[in-house]
Design a protein around this motif. Sequence first.
Motif, PDB file in Angstrom:
ATOM      1  N   SER A  16       8.180  -1.682   0.049  1.00 48.11           N
ATOM      2  CA  SER A  16       6.889  -2.044   0.638  1.00 48.11           C
ATOM      3  C   SER A  16       7.022  -3.298   1.497  1.00 48.11           C
ATOM      4  N   ARG A  66       0.058   6.275   2.504  1.00 45.96           N
ATOM      5  CA  ARG A  66       1.116   5.290   2.246  1.00 45.96           C
ATOM      6  C   ARG A  66       0.749   3.916   2.803  1.00 45.96           C
ATOM      7  N   GLN A  81      -0.737  -2.911   4.927  1.00 44.27           N
ATOM      8  CA  GLN A  81       0.083  -2.760   3.727  1.00 44.27           C
ATOM      9  C   GLN A  81       0.825  -1.436   3.832  1.00 44.27           C
ATOM     10  N   ASN A  83       3.490   1.032   2.019  1.00 45.27           N
ATOM     11  CA  ASN A  83       4.176   1.408   0.786  1.00 45.27           C
ATOM     12  C   ASN A  83       4.992   2.678   1.004  1.00 45.27           C
ATOM     13  N   SER A  84       5.896   2.939   0.082  1.00 41.93           N
ATOM     14  CA  SER A  84       6.729   4.148   0.140  1.00 41.93           C
ATOM     15  C   SER A  84       7.354   4.313   1.519  1.00 41.93           C
TER      16      SER A  84
END
Length: 123
Positions: A16, A66, A81, A83-84
């Motif tokens: 992340s 994500r 943000q 993520n993944s």
Amino acid sequence: VQLQASGGGLVQAGGSLRLSCAASGRTFGSYSLGWFRQAPGKEREFVSAISLSGRSTDYADSVKGRFTISRENAKNTAYLQMNSLKPEDTAVYYCAAKVGIRLGYEVDDYGYWGQGTLVTVSS
């Protein structure tokens, strides 16, 4: 408005990162914002957008679920943000601002751009 993106870096797949977009000026809340990215040899593409208040957001299909866009008008800052993360997310990420309440999806919708921050995702 002047924009400065930060927070990029090198991360492994699945990791992340949170990008920030800091804006100058006292009218930050008057601009809809967007994040775009440009991979080497490719055109700049839409990633995400957020409305003046932050209540309305949208995402490219490739990042939906994500990535999360947000903004804090009191701090003149927007965030992405991520993520993944996947290797295909590797790109220079740009934040952009546009006058008006509608979300923007095209590069030409935006009149103000930050300098970009590089995100590299290793496999």
